[in-house]
Design a protein around this motif. Structure first.
Motif, PDB file in Angstrom:
ATOM      1  N   GLU A 185       0.692  -1.155   0.069  1.00 49.20           N
ATOM      2  CA  GLU A 185       0.096   0.072   0.137  1.00 49.20           C
ATOM      3  C   GLU A 185       0.844   1.406   0.174  1.00 49.20           C
ATOM      4  OE1 GLU A 185      -4.151  -1.761   1.848  1.00 49.20           O
ATOM      5  OE2 GLU A 185      -3.284  -0.126   2.930  1.00 49.20           O
ATOM      6  N   ASN A 186       0.421   2.279   0.935  1.00 50.24           N
ATOM      7  CA  ASN A 186       1.299   3.440   0.781  1.00 50.24           C
ATOM      8  C   ASN A 186       2.246   3.604   1.901  1.00 50.24           C
ATOM      9  OD1 ASN A 186      -1.077   3.942   2.162  1.00 50.24           O
ATOM     10  ND2 ASN A 186      -0.781   5.850   2.120  1.00 50.24           N
ATOM     11  N   MET A 187       2.637   2.585   2.519  1.00 47.51           N
ATOM     12  CA  MET A 187       3.540   2.647   3.748  1.00 47.51           C
ATOM     13  C   MET A 187       4.738   3.591   3.561  1.00 47.51           C
ATOM     14  SD  MET A 187       2.221   1.240   6.187  1.00 47.51           S
ATOM     15  CE  MET A 187       3.422   0.378   7.417  1.00 47.51           C
ATOM     16  N   PRO A 188       5.329   3.528   2.569  1.00 45.78           N
ATOM     17  CA  PRO A 188       6.431   4.561   2.252  1.00 45.78           C
ATOM     18  C   PRO A 188       6.251   6.152   2.596  1.00 45.78           C
ATOM     19  CG  PRO A 188       6.307   3.122   0.238  1.00 45.78           C
ATOM     20  CD  PRO A 188       5.186   2.621   1.057  1.00 45.78           C
ATOM     21  N   GLU A 189       4.834   6.483   2.323  1.00 51.89           N
ATOM     22  CA  GLU A 189       4.459   7.844   2.597  1.00 51.89           C
ATOM     23  C   GLU A 189       4.117   7.930   4.022  1.00 51.89           C
ATOM     24  OE1 GLU A 189       3.565  11.613   3.016  1.00 51.89           O
ATOM     25  OE2 GLU A 189       4.606  10.607   1.215  1.00 51.89           O
ATOM     26  N   ILE A 190       3.598   6.865   4.725  1.00 55.55           N
ATOM     27  CA  ILE A 190       3.356   6.727   6.156  1.00 55.55           C
ATOM     28  C   ILE A 190       4.816   7.046   6.988  1.00 55.55           C
ATOM     29  CG2 ILE A 190       2.685   5.510   8.170  1.00 55.55           C
ATOM     30  CD1 ILE A 190       0.285   6.406   6.269  1.00 55.55           C
ATOM     31  N   TYR A 191       5.946   6.206   6.553  1.00 60.61           N
ATOM     32  CA  TYR A 191       7.061   6.159   7.267  1.00 60.61           C
ATOM     33  C   TYR A 191       7.847   7.467   6.888  1.00 60.61           C
ATOM     34  CZ  TYR A 191       7.330   1.620   9.101  1.00 60.61           C
ATOM     35  OH  TYR A 191       7.184   0.647   9.906  1.00 60.61           O
ATOM     36  N   ALA A 192       7.605   8.188   5.787  1.00 62.07           N
ATOM     37  CA  ALA A 192       8.483   9.480   5.158  1.00 62.07           C
ATOM     38  C   ALA A 192       7.622  10.627   6.141  1.00 62.07           C
ATOM     39  CB  ALA A 192       8.230   9.877   3.886  1.00 62.07           C
ATOM     40  N   ASN A 193       6.432  10.451   6.467  1.00 53.98           N
ATOM     41  CA  ASN A 193       5.509  11.546   7.220  1.00 53.98           C
ATOM     42  C   ASN A 193       6.060  11.377   8.681  1.00 53.98           C
ATOM     43  OD1 ASN A 193       3.452  13.415   7.966  1.00 53.98           O
ATOM     44  ND2 ASN A 193       2.774  11.691   9.129  1.00 53.98           N
ATOM     45  N   ALA A 231      -2.642   0.672   5.306  1.00 51.38           N
ATOM     46  CA  ALA A 231      -1.659   1.662   5.848  1.00 51.38           C
ATOM     47  C   ALA A 231      -2.247   3.150   6.326  1.00 51.38           C
ATOM     48  CB  ALA A 231      -0.716   1.731   4.649  1.00 51.38           C
ATOM     49  N   ASP A 232      -3.377   3.614   5.747  1.00 52.82           N
ATOM     50  CA  ASP A 232      -3.794   4.636   6.167  1.00 52.82           C
ATOM     51  C   ASP A 232      -4.387   4.826   7.541  1.00 52.82           C
ATOM     52  OD1 ASP A 232      -3.024   6.256   3.912  1.00 52.82           O
ATOM     53  OD2 ASP A 232      -5.179   5.879   2.751  1.00 52.82           O
ATOM     54  N   ASP A 233      -4.571   3.717   7.962  1.00 55.69           N
ATOM     55  CA  ASP A 233      -5.129   3.499   9.310  1.00 55.69           C
ATOM     56  C   ASP A 233      -4.029   4.276  10.380  1.00 55.69           C
ATOM     57  OD1 ASP A 233      -7.274   2.305   8.261  1.00 55.69           O
ATOM     58  OD2 ASP A 233      -6.697   0.291   9.333  1.00 55.69           O
ATOM     59  N   LEU A 234      -2.918   4.209   9.926  1.00 56.37           N
ATOM     60  CA  LEU A 234      -1.889   4.993  10.885  1.00 56.37           C
ATOM     61  C   LEU A 234      -1.615   6.481  10.668  1.00 56.37           C
ATOM     62  CD1 LEU A 234       1.022   2.047  10.239  1.00 56.37           C
ATOM     63  CD2 LEU A 234      -0.614   2.258  11.987  1.00 56.37           C
ATOM     64  N   SER A 235      -2.596   6.833   9.966  1.00 57.83           N
ATOM     65  CA  SER A 235      -2.474   8.439   9.666  1.00 57.83           C
ATOM     66  C   SER A 235      -2.900   9.148  10.978  1.00 57.83           C
ATOM     67  CB  SER A 235      -2.964   8.829   8.396  1.00 57.83           C
ATOM     68  OG  SER A 235      -2.712   8.448   7.334  1.00 57.83           O
ATOM     69  N   ASN A 236      -2.700  10.454  11.003  1.00 56.21           N
ATOM     70  CA  ASN A 236      -3.241  11.228  12.093  1.00 56.21           C
ATOM     71  C   ASN A 236      -3.322  10.881  13.568  1.00 56.21           C
ATOM     72  OD1 ASN A 236      -3.755  13.145   9.827  1.00 56.21           O
ATOM     73  ND2 ASN A 236      -5.616  11.925   9.390  1.00 56.21           N
ATOM     74  N   LEU A 237      -2.276   9.935  13.888  1.00 54.44           N
ATOM     75  CA  LEU A 237      -1.961   9.605  15.372  1.00 54.44           C
ATOM     76  C   LEU A 237      -1.042  10.664  15.984  1.00 54.44           C
ATOM     77  CD1 LEU A 237      -1.601   5.887  14.520  1.00 54.44           C
ATOM     78  CD2 LEU A 237      -3.744   6.926  15.409  1.00 54.44           C
ATOM     79  N   ASP A 238      -1.478  10.824  17.297  1.00 52.99           N
ATOM     80  CA  ASP A 238      -0.379  11.757  18.056  1.00 52.99           C
ATOM     81  C   ASP A 238       0.851  10.645  18.720  1.00 52.99           C
ATOM     82  OD1 ASP A 238       0.751  13.471  19.485  1.00 52.99           O
ATOM     83  OD2 ASP A 238      -0.928  13.778  20.763  1.00 52.99           O
ATOM     84  N   ILE A 239       1.695  10.296  17.837  1.00 50.42           N
ATOM     85  CA  ILE A 239       2.562   9.174  18.483  1.00 50.42           C
ATOM     86  C   ILE A 239       3.475   9.650  19.422  1.00 50.42           C
ATOM     87  CG2 ILE A 239       4.693   7.894  17.659  1.00 50.42           C
ATOM     88  CD1 ILE A 239       3.585   7.179  15.196  1.00 50.42           C
TER      89      ILE A 239
END
Length: 516
Positions: free
Chosen positions: A310-318, A452-460
């Protein structure tokens, strides 16, 4: 070779109907006791890993999963012992199988697999964990490599693959059939490393190239009988070019060259004491592997180009851009010999980072299941002030035990646990997983996700790792959506047992071999 594969597949099919005699597994592996280097690391060089002394505390987990499927599971699988694909050849076995004389072997150049290391800061300065393998690469004919590659390609002949996939399968097979060099001295040369990797994100979005650090050092221990080296070494701050770890939040990169070998270069990441470290698995989380479907899993590992999931590279880049002190560490229990493709894929697709992999002599199943936790403990203890985000998928039995255990053992360090629920989205995954360890954890610290988008917008950064809009379709106990297993009872419809048992037997054996 074709006959061997036919017999192998026939044996597996028969195994689904009858229980063969169990394969004996030793209760322990005799070796000097290994000492995990604490942090701060002592000034003296410290050997960090005697790889033959990791004793599994996971023995029996696989068996407990499979007992839910009925009594027709072969005992060697139920005991967690892969009956094939378990032992890669090494040393003299490779030399003999390829018909190499001692003189022919001596004439070959010595090469190095140098894994990208991490370094930590102590009151004595920077220490770097150098680890890798020294070997010789035989000149193996194309025809011989085809024969050897076919052993790994279930239901496929290498000559039926596209030319590019044939080349990759041969290259990877050649990496397996090497002759490891024991008792070798390893010399390391360090110099500042420019940015590399995807979109300049190497080592975290704010990783920097230091102005100094050039030096050459000789590791104090010779390689093991399997050609491995693994040691923490203090490095000098030549010309004052390295920033002290207690004066910066930024990762610093150094090129690492071993024994003047172009193949022995890697990037070291000097990681400050505080910040966030992402520890990530690779298969079926960063790339599409499908190891739970043996034919596709082996083709995806040996022949096909690596493809991002999926779009995991963008998740990790973010994550890399938004968390300036982020360090990425990739921990795969894929066998050491076949990790060059993994490293190449990561550095082209994801933020760069340090690497850990399964050492060469971890062919015993108990050790294979234990190595992930051993390496996790090592990095946690090396960086006791850093927070950790753990990322993997549910098809890893060792992950499903190790990750929640780490949250209990290091409660102030585990920031988030993210697990892709593969069996909820992939009908080919009939691999049960156990969520019991998560029962007492705070829900905001972990999440089972589907996309992968489930990992967006989290306050890690503040430890808010759960998006309550994402359905957590698991209970606490043994799970498998495709087989209909949910909860402590592990109840499963009879038709699921009949249809799933054979693919699970094969997937289990291959997954144990791959360490996935």
């Amino acid at each position: 070779m074709a006959l061997k594969k036919t017999l192998l597949l026939a044996a597996l099919e028969a195994a689904a109907l009858a229980v063969p005699a169990p394969t004996a597994v030793p209760d322990s592996i005799e070796a000097p006791k290994a000492a995990i280097t604490p942090s701060p690391v002592l000034r003296d060089p410290t050997r960090t890993l005697d790889r033959r002394n990791v004793i599994s505390d996971l023995k029996g987990d696989v068996k407990s999963y499979l007992t839910e499927l009925g009594s027709n599971i072969p005992s060697y699988v139920a005991d967690g012992v892969a009956n094939f694909f378990q032992d890669f050849p090494s040393g003299t076995a490779v030399q003999k199988s390829l018909g190499l004389s001692d003189d022919q072997l001596a004439a070959l150049p010595t090469q190095v697999l140098n894994l990208p290391p991490y370094g930590n800061w102590t009151d004595k300065g920077w220490n770097v964990r150098f680890h890798g393998n020294v070997y010789k690469q035989p000149n193996t004919t194309k025809e011989k490599l085809n024969d050897l590659a076919n052993f790994f390609l279930i239901g496929t002949d290498i000559e039926d693959l596209p030319a590019s996939q044939q080349d990759q399968a041969r290259n990877l097979t050649a990496e397996i059939f090497v002759v490891q060099q024991g008792n070798e001295t390893v010399q390391i040369h360090l110099e500042p490393a420019p940015s590399a990797g995807s979109s300049g994100q190497s080592g975290g979005g704010n990783a920097v190239t230091p102005s100094g650090g050039n030096q050459t050092i000789i590791l104090p221990y010779r390689t093991t009988g399997e050609g491995d080296y693994d040691v923490f070494m203090p490095i000098a701050n030549t010309t004052g070019g390295l920033i002290a770890g207690n004066e910066t939040q930024k990762i610093q990169r150094l090129n690492v060259y071993a024994n003047n070998s172009d193949l022995g270069n890697a990037t070291a990441y000097l990681v400050p004491p505080k910040g966030i470290t992402f520890i990530s698995d690779i298969d079926d989380i960063l790339r599409v592997t499908k190891i739970y479907q043996p034919k596709d899993g082996l083709l995806n590992s040996f022949a096909r180009p690596f493809v991002q999931w999926e779009n995991m590279p963008e998740i990790y880049a973010n994550w890399s851009r938004s968390l300036p002190d982020a360090h990425f560490h990739f921990l795969t229990t894929t066998p050491e010999q076949v990790t060059r493709n993994y490293m190449d894929f990561i550095y082209k697709t994801y933020p760069g980072g340090s690497f850990d992999t399964r050492p060469l002599n971890f062919s015993d199943v108990d050790a294979t299941l234990s190595i992930r936790r051993f390496l996790l403990d090592k990095i946690f203890q090396t960086f006791p002030e850093r927070k950790f985000v753990l990322v993997a998928d549910t098809s890893n039995s060792d992950v499903m035990k190790a990750y929640p255990a780490l949250a209990h053992d290091y409660p102030n360090q585990v920031q988030c646990i993210f697990l892709r629920n593969t069996s909820s989205t992939d009908s080919g995954d009939k691999f049960p997983y156990d969520t019991s360890g998560f029962k007492d954890l705070n829900q905001k610290s972990y999440m089972f996700f589907r996309h992968a988008d489930d990992l967006s917008n989290l306050d890690i950064e503040n430890g808010n790792c759960y998006n309550n809009s994402i359905l957590q379709n698991v209970t606490f106990g043994i799970q498998d959506e495709e087989l209909g297993i949910h909860g402590d009872s592990g109840a499963m419809p009879a038709n699921a047992r009949a249809s799933g048992i054979f693919s699970l037997v094969v997937a289990m054996s291959v997954a144990l071999w791959m360490g996935l």
